[in-house]
Design an enzyme around this catalytic site. Structure first.
Site, PDB file in Angstrom:
ATOM      1  N   LYS A   1      -1.981  15.370  22.927  1.00 25.70           N
ATOM      2  CA  LYS A   1      -1.567  14.912  21.593  1.00 25.70           C
ATOM      3  C   LYS A   1      -0.340  14.003  21.692  1.00 25.70           C
ATOM      4  O   LYS A   1      -0.322  12.892  21.143  1.00 25.70           O
ATOM      5  CB  LYS A   1      -1.241  16.117  20.707  1.00 25.70           C
ATOM      6  CG  LYS A   1      -0.522  15.766  19.400  1.00 25.70           C
ATOM      7  CD  LYS A   1      -0.032  17.004  18.680  1.00 25.70           C
ATOM      8  CE  LYS A   1       0.857  16.639  17.509  1.00 25.70           C
ATOM      9  NZ  LYS A   1       0.116  15.936  16.431  1.00 25.70           N
TER      10      LYS A   1
ATOM     11  N   ASN B   1     -14.133  23.258  12.090  1.00 22.16           N
ATOM     12  CA  ASN B   1     -13.054  22.425  11.567  1.00 22.16           C
ATOM     13  C   ASN B   1     -12.792  21.222  12.476  1.00 22.16           C
ATOM     14  O   ASN B   1     -11.840  20.482  12.269  1.00 22.16           O
ATOM     15  CB  ASN B   1     -11.765  23.249  11.401  1.00 22.16           C
ATOM     16  CG  ASN B   1     -10.661  22.462  10.725  1.00 22.16           C
ATOM     17  OD1 ASN B   1     -10.917  21.616   9.884  1.00 22.16           O
ATOM     18  ND2 ASN B   1      -9.424  22.719  11.110  1.00 22.16           N
TER      19      ASN B   1
ATOM     20  N   CYS C   1     -12.083  17.634   1.559  1.00 26.22           N
ATOM     21  CA  CYS C   1     -12.002  16.469   2.442  1.00 26.22           C
ATOM     22  C   CYS C   1     -13.221  16.372   3.332  1.00 26.22           C
ATOM     23  O   CYS C   1     -14.195  17.083   3.117  1.00 26.22           O
ATOM     24  CB  CYS C   1     -10.700  16.472   3.248  1.00 26.22           C
ATOM     25  SG  CYS C   1     -10.257  18.013   4.019  1.00 26.22           S
TER      26      CYS C   1
ATOM     27  N   HIS D   1     -24.144  20.866  -6.863  1.00 30.63           N
ATOM     28  CA  HIS D   1     -24.293  21.815  -7.976  1.00 30.63           C
ATOM     29  C   HIS D   1     -23.383  23.026  -7.800  1.00 30.63           C
ATOM     30  O   HIS D   1     -22.895  23.588  -8.789  1.00 30.63           O
ATOM     31  CB  HIS D   1     -25.760  22.224  -8.113  1.00 30.63           C
ATOM     32  CG  HIS D   1     -26.647  21.097  -8.538  1.00 30.63           C
ATOM     33  ND1 HIS D   1     -26.623  20.564  -9.817  1.00 30.63           N
ATOM     34  CD2 HIS D   1     -27.562  20.369  -7.838  1.00 30.63           C
ATOM     35  CE1 HIS D   1     -27.491  19.574  -9.893  1.00 30.63           C
ATOM     36  NE2 HIS D   1     -28.081  19.434  -8.718  1.00 30.63           N
TER      37      HIS D   1
ATOM     38  N   HIS E   1      -6.312   8.398   6.902  1.00 30.70           N
ATOM     39  CA  HIS E   1      -6.323   8.707   8.333  1.00 30.70           C
ATOM     40  C   HIS E   1      -6.307   7.445   9.188  1.00 30.70           C
ATOM     41  O   HIS E   1      -6.381   7.537  10.410  1.00 30.70           O
ATOM     42  CB  HIS E   1      -7.529   9.569   8.681  1.00 30.70           C
ATOM     43  CG  HIS E   1      -7.436  10.950   8.096  1.00 30.70           C
ATOM     44  ND1 HIS E   1      -6.509  11.866   8.521  1.00 30.70           N
ATOM     45  CD2 HIS E   1      -8.127  11.547   7.099  1.00 30.70           C
ATOM     46  CE1 HIS E   1      -6.643  12.978   7.816  1.00 30.70           C
ATOM     47  NE2 HIS E   1      -7.603  12.818   6.959  1.00 30.70           N
TER      48      HIS E   1
END
Length: 821
Positions: free
Chosen positions: A74, A172, A705, A714, A757
Site C-alpha cells: 500500500k 468486500n 456504493c 425492489h 476514486h
C-alpha cells in the site's frame, strides 16, 4: 518502505508441546525469533517424526494476501502514485513481498504454493493486461503493458476516466471490470504469470501459477461503451483461448507441471450456453497444452448440473471446492460421486474469516471425502484465497488473549492446512488437535459471548415488520418544505479528506500522547473548517466530515459491546485501499451514544441541515469478521437495535437528517438465486428497524456504493428510506437503465455525478450532462446531486474544484428547469 530481508517469519516455537491447551493459538501467534522452518522441524522432532519432509503432505493454498503484514505494498503504491518514489522502487518492494510470502509457505510445509496471485492492483485487471484487452481510450500502442497504462485503467488519469470497479462476488474486494467488444484485438501483452513463476523458481521454490479462468473472465466483463448490452461476451472465447494456450505453454516450458485456473463463476446459476462454454474452453486447453489443470471454485456450493458437467471434462486434472461456504458440497459429492482420473482439492480452512479451524470437524470431512475419492486423490486446501482475511496474528500484541486464542489469520491458516494434511496422511499430532478442541470449547462456553437481554430483545423483533406509517412520497414532500430545500438539492456522502495532520492527532490521542481536551479542540476546529467549506460552496445539506472516525465500521464497533479490534488486521478492498474489519465475537449492544456529541456540535455551527452519519447494521455485519456460531441474520438484528437507539438519540438531539449507510447491502447477497429472498428479507428488515420510530419530518438517507443494484431495486425500494445516494458515474450510468425500464421510484435518489476514486476532476459541463441524463428518467422533485462516495481518500486540491463544479452544475440545471416552466 522496503521489507527487511531478515524479518523473522511467524512460527511455531519448539516449546509448543509444553503450552497450555487453551492458549495454544495465542502463544503460537506470538512466537518469534526462529524461522518457521526450524520451528516446525523442531516441533516434528518433538513428535517423533525425525525423517519426515514437511512437504510430503498434500496441502495447497488458493492464494495469499498481497499487501504485506504491515501494508508494505500500500505505502509503496501510494508513494509511487505521488511521484515520491520510482517504478524500480515499487518493483523492489513487490519482489521482496513475493519472496517473503513464498518462503513463508515453504516453511509452513505447503506443497502446492501459488504464484501470480500477487497484484499491483487487481487480478482481473492483470488478466485484462495479459490479454491486451485495453480500452481504446487509453491510447495503448501494443507493447508490453507497463505501469502508465495499467494504472490509468485502474485509477484514471488527468484526462481519462478509470474503468468500472465493482464487488468481487459477495466479498468486500473490488475488481476492475473488463470492457469488451467484437472489434477488440486480443494479444499476449503481459508476461506477469511467467515472470513470477520464474522468479520463484530462481529462489528454489516450485509454484503453481494461477490465472483467472477464461470463462469467468468473460462472464465478469461487460460490453464496452457503445456496444449493445445484449452483446454475447462468451462469443469472444475463441479469441482469448489461444492466448491462454500460449501462456500455459510458456509456463510448461519454464517447468510448471500444474496450472491453477480460478473459475468462481461455476458456483453461480449458469445457463446451458454458459456451461457449454466451460466444456468448450477446457476441451480446447486439453488438446492445446500438456500441463495438468486445476480448476478452482469458491464462495458457494456448485450447482448439481454444473458439478456433473465439470467432473466429466477430460481437460481438467483436478477440481477445488469451497467446503466452508459450500455447506452442501460434501453431500453432493457423496450422492453423485467423483471421477477416478481427477484429484479433489478440499477447501476446509476458511479463507474469509479469522476463526481458528475446528480441526476435528474438518478432518472428519476430509476422511469422508477420502473414502469416496481414494487415497492420494485428495489435497487439503483453503476454501478460497486467503487475501480475504488478515495477514498474521503474530502482529496482534494488544488483542485480548482469550479472544486471540480463538483466532487464526492467513499465516496461521497455513499451519492449519498442513496440520490437517498430516493428520489425513496418518501423522496426526494428538496434542495439537486436543489444544485446538480446547480453544473451540473455550470460545463456545465463554460468558463474554452471550448476553441474554440482547438475545431476548432481538427475538421480539420478529413480531413486526417495522415500517414507518406514512408513505415515503408524502414524507419526502413534508421534509423538503420543513428543511427548506431547493429543487436538485446538493450534498456529499459523509467523509472529507483525512489529512496527515488529522491522522496524527487521532493516533496521538489513542496512545494518550495528547489530552482529551486537546483532541476535542482539534476535531472541533476540523469540523468548523469543513462546515465553512460547504457553506462557501453553497451545498444544501451538510456533513461534518467525520474527522473523528478511522473507518466507517471500526468506529462504531469500538463503541459497541461484542466487538474486538486488531492493530494490523488489514484486508485489501481495492488497489491500495485496505480496511481493518472489526471482529464480532459475541452478542452486540450499545452502552452509550456514539455520534450525538459530534453531530450536535456540527449542527450548532450552521443554520443549514447537518446530516447525522451512521453505518447501517447490514454493512457493519458484512464488513466485519462475523462470529460463525449463530446465523448472520441474528447478529444483524442485534446490531440493528443498537443503531436504532443511536438514531433516536440523534433525532432527540435536534438532528433532522440522518444517513444510515448500507454500502454493503448488495455485497451480502448470496450467489445462488434460490437464497436471495431470505437474505433480502432479513437485511432490509434490519435497516427498517433502525429508523422505524422517527418523525415524518426527520429525513432518513442511506448510501450504497460500487455494485450491481438493478437486480435488487425492489428490495432497495422496500428499505423505505427517504433518500438514497448511490454509485453511478463509474458504471456508465447503468443504474439509470432500471428506471428507463419502468421501475417507479417515489423516494429521493442521488445517483453519483462524479467518481471520487479517481484523481480526475470533472468539469461543470460534464456533471450537468450527467444530471440531464438523470432527469430524463427521474422526476426533478426526487433527484439529489452528490458525488459517488465519501471523500476520505481524496486530497483537498481535488475535492474543492470537483465540488465547485458539482454545485455549479446543479444550479445550472435548476435555472434551466425554472425557465422551462
Amino acid at each position: 518502505m522496503r521489507l527487511s530481508r531478515n524479518r523473522s517469519l511467524p512460527c511455531f516455537a519448539p516449546s509448543l508441546a509444553k503450552l497450555v491447551s487453551s492458549t495454544l493459538y495465542s502463544a503460537v501467534s506470538s512466537a518469534s525469533g526462529e524461522t518457521l522452518s526450524s520451528c516446525c522441524s523442531s516441533f516434528l522432532r518433538l513428535r517423533g517424526f525425525r525423517n519426515i519432509s514437511l512437504r510430503t503432505m498434500a496441502s495447497h493454498v488458493v492464494g495469499y494476501p498481497r499487501m504485506g503484514p504491515k501494508r508494505e505494498l500500500k505505502f509503496a503504491l501510494e508513494s509511487f502514485w505521488d511521484k515520491k518514489s520510482s517504478a524500480a522502487d515499487l518493483e523492489e518492494v513487490a519482489k521482496e513481498l513475493r519472496a517473503s510470502i513464498w518462503k513463508q509457505m515453504v516453511d509452513a510445509g505447503v506443497k502446492y504454493i501459488p504464484s501470480n496471485t500477487f497484484s499491483f492492483y487487481d487480478q482481473v485487471l492483470d488478466t485484462t493486461a495479459m490479454l491486451g484487452a485495453v480500452p481504446p481510450r487509453y491510447g495503448w500502442s501494443g507493447e508490453e503493458i507497463g505501469f502508465d497504462t495499467y494504472f490509468s485503467m485502474a485509477r484514471g488519469n488527468a484526462t481519462l476516466p478509470a474503468m468500472e470497479m465493482t464487488k468481487w462476488f459477495d466479498t468486500n474486494y473490488h475488481y476492475i471490470v473488463p470492457e469488451l467488444s467484437a472489434e477488440l484485438k486480443f494479444t499476449y501483452a503481459s508476461h506477469k504469470a511467467l515472470n513470477e513463476y520464474k522468479e520463484a523458481k530462481e529462489l528454489g521454490i516450485e509454484t503453481v501459477p494461477v490465472l483467472v479462468g477464461p470463462v469467468s473472465y468473460l462472464l465478469l466483463s461487460k460490453p464496452a461503451k457503445g456496444v449493445s448490452k445484449t452483446f454475447n461476451l462468451l462469443s469472444l472465447l475463441d479469441s482469448i483461448l489461444p492466448i491462454y494456450k500460449e501462456v500455459i505453454s510458456e509456463l510448461k516450458a519454464a517447468g510448471a507441471s500444474l496450472v491453477q485456473l480460478d473459475e468462481p463463476s461455476l458456483v453461480l446459476d449458469l445457463e446451458a450456453h454458459q456451461l457449454e462454454a466451460f466444456s468448450k474452453a477446457y476441451s480446447y486447453l486439453e488438446e492445446a497444452t500438456d500441463v495438468k489443470l486445476l480448476v478452482e471454485t469458491y464462495f458457494a456450493d456448485i450447482p448439481v448440473e454444473t458439478y456433473k458437467t465439470i467432473i466429466g471434462l477430460k481437460g481438467i486434472s483436478a477440481i477445488g471446492f469451497d467446503l466452508v461456504r459450500g455447506s452442501q458440497t460434501l453431500a453432493l459429492i457423496k450422492e453423485v460421486g467423483f471421477p477416478a482420473d481427477k484429484v479433489l482439492y478440499a477447501g476446509v480452512v476458511d479463507g474469509r474469516n479469522i476463526w481458528a479451524n475446528d480441526l476435528a470437524a474438518s478432518l472428519s470431512i476430509l476422511q469422508s471425502l477420502e473414502s469416496i475419492v481414494g487415497k492420494g486423490k485428495l489435497v487439503v486446501s483453503t476454501s478460497c484465497s486467503l487475501m480475504h482475511t488478515a495477514v498474521d496474528l503474530v502482529n496482534e500484541t494488544k488483542l485480548d488473549s482469550e479472544i486471540k486464542s480463538w483466532m487464526a489469520f492467513a499465516a496461521q491458516k497455513l499451519i492449519e492446512v498442513n496440520a490437517l494434511a498430516k493428520a489425513l496422511a496418518g501423522q496426526k499430532d494428538e496434542e495439537f488437535f486436543v489444544a485446538n478442541a480446547a480453544a473451540q470449547t473455550s470460545r463456545r462456553l465463554s460468558p463474554r459471548v452471550t448476553n441474554e437481554a440482547v438475545q431476548k430483545a432481538a427475538a421480539e423483533l420478529k413480531t413486526s415488520d417495522h415500517r414507518r406509517a406514512t408513505p415515503v412520497n408524502i414524507r419526502l414532500e413534508q421534509q423538503q418544505k420543513h428543511l427548506n430545500l431547493p429543487i436538485l438539492p446538493t450534498t456529499t456522502i459523509g467523509s472529507f479528506p483525512q489529512t496527515v495532520e488529522l491522522r496524527r492527532v487521532r493516533r496521538e490521542y489513542k496512545i494518550n500522547k495528547i489530552s482529551e481536551e486537546e483532541y476535542v479542540s482539534f476535531i472541533k476546529d476540523e469540523i468548523a473548517k469543513v462546515v465553512k467549506i460547504q457553506e462557501d460552496l453553497d451545498i444544501d445539506v451538510l456533513v461534518h466530515g467525520e474527522p473523528e472516525r478511522n473507518d466507517m465500521v471500526e468506529y462504531f464497533g469500538e463503541q459497541l459491546q461484542g466487538f474486538a479490534f486488531t492493530v494490523n488486521g488489514w484486508v485489501q478492498s481495492y488497489g491500495s485501499r485496505c480496511v481493518k474489519p472489526p471482529v464480532i465475537y459475541g452478542d452486540v449492544s450499545r452502552p452509550k451514544a456514539m455520534t450525538v456529541f459530534w453531530s450536535k456540535m456540527a449542527q450548532s455551527m450552521t443554520a443549514r441541515p447537518m446530516k447525522g452519519m451512521l453505518t447501517g447494521p447490514v454493512t457493519i455485519l458484512n464488513w466485519s469478521f462475523v462470529r460463525n456460531d449463530q446465523p448472520r441474520s441474528e447478529t444483524c438484528m442485534q446490531i440493528a437495535l443498537a443503531i436504532k437507539d443511536e438514531v433516536e438519540d440523534l433525532e432527540a438531539g435536534g438532528i433532522q437528517v440522518i444517513q444510515i449507510d448500507e454500502a454493503a447491502l448488495r455485497e451480502g447477497l448470496p450467489l445462488r438465486k434460490s437464497e436471495h429472498a431470505f437474505y433480502l428479507d432479513w437485511a432490509v428488515h434490519g435497516f427498517r428497524i433502525t429508523n422505524c420510530g422517527v418523525k415524518d419530518t426527520t429525513q432518513i438517507h442511506t448510501h450504497m456504493c460500487y455494485s450491481n443494484f438493478n437486480d435488487i431495486i425492489h428490495s432497495i425500494i422496500d428499505m423505505d428510506a427517504d433518500v438514497i445516494t448511490i454509485e453511478n458515474s463509474r458504471s456508465d450510468e447503468k443504474l439509470l437503465s432500471v428506471f428507463r425500464e419502468g421501475v417507479k421510484y417515489g423516494a429521493g435518489i442521488g445517483p453519483g455525478v462524479y467518481d471520487i476514486h479517481s484523481p480526475r476532476i470533472p468539469s461543470t459541463e460534464e456533471i450537468a450532462d450527467r444530471i440531464s441524463k438523470m432527469l430524463a428518467v427521474l422526476e426533478s422533485n426526487i433527484l439529489w446531486v452528490n458525488p459517488d462516495c465519501g471523500l476520505k481518500t481524496r486530497k483537498y486540491p481535488e475535492v474543492l474544484p470537483a465540488l465547485t463544479a458539482m454545485v455549479a452544475a446543479a444550479k445550472l440545471l435548476r435555472t434551466q428547469l425554472a425557465s422551462a416552466k
